[in-house]
Design an enzyme around this catalytic site. Structure first.
Site, PDB file in Angstrom:
ATOM      1  NE  ARG A 198      -4.245   1.577   2.275  1.00 43.38           N
ATOM      2  CZ  ARG A 198      -4.463   2.603   3.094  1.00 43.38           C
ATOM      3  NH1 ARG A 198      -3.578   2.903   4.022  1.00 43.38           N
ATOM      4  NH2 ARG A 198      -5.566   3.311   2.999  1.00 43.38           N
ATOM      5  CB  ILE A 228      -6.384   5.471  -0.876  1.00 38.86           C
ATOM      6  CG1 ILE A 228      -6.244   3.971  -0.939  1.00 38.86           C
ATOM      7  CG2 ILE A 228      -5.541   6.007   0.247  1.00 38.86           C
ATOM      8  CD1 ILE A 228      -4.776   3.558  -1.183  1.00 38.86           C
ATOM      9  CB  SER A 229     -11.327   3.149   1.289  1.00 39.60           C
ATOM     10  OG  SER A 229     -12.172   3.747   0.364  1.00 39.60           O
ATOM     11  CE  LYS A 230     -12.284   3.256   8.619  1.00 41.31           C
ATOM     12  NZ  LYS A 230     -12.362   3.570  10.032  1.00 41.31           N
ATOM     13  CG  PHE A 235     -16.741   5.092  -0.463  1.00 38.73           C
ATOM     14  CD1 PHE A 235     -15.658   4.585  -1.161  1.00 38.73           C
ATOM     15  CD2 PHE A 235     -17.269   4.340   0.571  1.00 38.73           C
ATOM     16  CE1 PHE A 235     -15.115   3.347  -0.844  1.00 38.73           C
ATOM     17  CE2 PHE A 235     -16.741   3.096   0.897  1.00 38.73           C
ATOM     18  CZ  PHE A 235     -15.664   2.603   0.184  1.00 38.73           C
TER      19      PHE A 235
END
Ligand code: SAH
Length: 285
Positions: free
Chosen positions: A102, A128-130, A277
């Site tokens: 990541r 970027i999502s967790k 989101f």
């Protein structure tokens, strides 16, 4: 801390050959078969099958980027361990989360936060999502009807962003079509993914609200941006037996994760937990 997680299969194993799809490299005719209104351009990974037929550009391999001085294996194993403790149980997903670096998808200034359970900016106002949310969505995706197989077939991702989730999907599916509407992020994802040489990932620049009909039907569709309704094109392009996972604005004004299963008897929608989101927008920019 040592991770006790052991993937029960080899996620780096080659995807089984799909008989109906031609092998690559293939000769491409620019623009062939693409109506201008829906023209999408793939520039990152090597195209195969439908992508090749539709005028995709062949990618030019570049030198691998320099490392960022982070011995990331242990820290990633810790992240996977934590994800498992938080309830992510699909071994395929955990294995992929342990494989994809990541930290290579975020700005160097954010590298130290790459394996924390936090969303991170990726430029142009997007995030970027967790890891926890990414893993949860991938797990839902893998556990649809098609999830009884070791790998998903063809998958469509809406919102490539920095390309992190596309890289994860490359370990879970035979073919990944990922669409981004912001040119800057499409280019960034292409850069990020180039060094990984993932031949089953096809990056597309275009409006994901219309999906990508040339690659349909999809065993799974995943969106990383939330709108007020699921675009009809996504459901049309989903295979019978396929599953769609997306954030959606609910009647209560809250964004929630939604699972849509397309069954022989019809479409079934399940609303799950609240999420945050970025908005799904139409057009390109
Ligand atoms: N999966 C990504 C997350 C990106 S954030 C990752 O791993 O980095 C969501 C992305 O969706 C943003 O980049 C945003 O530009 C994109 N997006 C929003 N609406 C879109 C649309 N209609 N078509 C394609 N991409 C869209």
């Amino acid at each position: 801390m040592k991770s006790s997680f052991k993937p029960p299969f080899n996620p780096t194993a080659k995807a089984p050959a799909v008989a109906s799809r031609p092998a690559f490299p293939v000769r491409l005719k620019p623009g062939e078969g693409m109506p201008s209104a829906t023209k999408l351009v793939a520039t990152a990974a090597r195209p195969t099958g439908n992508a090749a037929k539709n005028g995709f550009k062949k990618s030019v391999p570049a030198a691998a980027p320099d490392g960022v001085g982070l011995d990331s294996h242990a820290v990633r194993a810790r992240m996977v361990h934590k994800l498992a403790a938080q309830g992510v149980s699909d071994a395929r997903v955990l294995a992929a989360m342990g494989l994809v670096e990541r930290h290579r998808f975020v700005d160097t200034a954010l590298v130290n936060q790459a394996y924390e359970d936090t969303s991170l900016p990726i430029g142009l106002g997007q995030t970027i999502s967790k890891p926890n949310v990414v893993a949860r969505m991938l797990e839902l995706l893998c556990q649809g009807a098609a999830g009884k197989l070791d790998r998903l077939g063809r998958v469509l991702e809406i919102g490539t962003g920095c390309g992190y989730q596309a890289a994860l999907l490359s370990h879970l599916a035979n073919e990944v079509y990922s669409i981004e509407r912001l040119r800057g992020l499409h280019d960034k994802a292409r850069e990020n993914l180039r060094a990984l040489r993932l031949p089953n990932v096809h990056l597309l620049f275009g409006d994901g609200m219309i999906g990508y009909a040339k690659g349909a039907p999809y065993a799974a569709i995943i969106a990383a941006a939330g709108g007020e309704a699921i675009p009809p094109a996504w459901v049309e392009q989903l295979a019978v037996g396929g599953r769609l996972v997306a954030p959606l604005q609910t009647a209560a004004g809250v964004q929630a994760l939604v699972v849509v299963d397309k069954t022989p008897l019809g479409v079934k929608q399940t609303v799950l937990e609240a999420v945050h989101f970025v908005p799904l927008k139409s057009g390109t920019s």
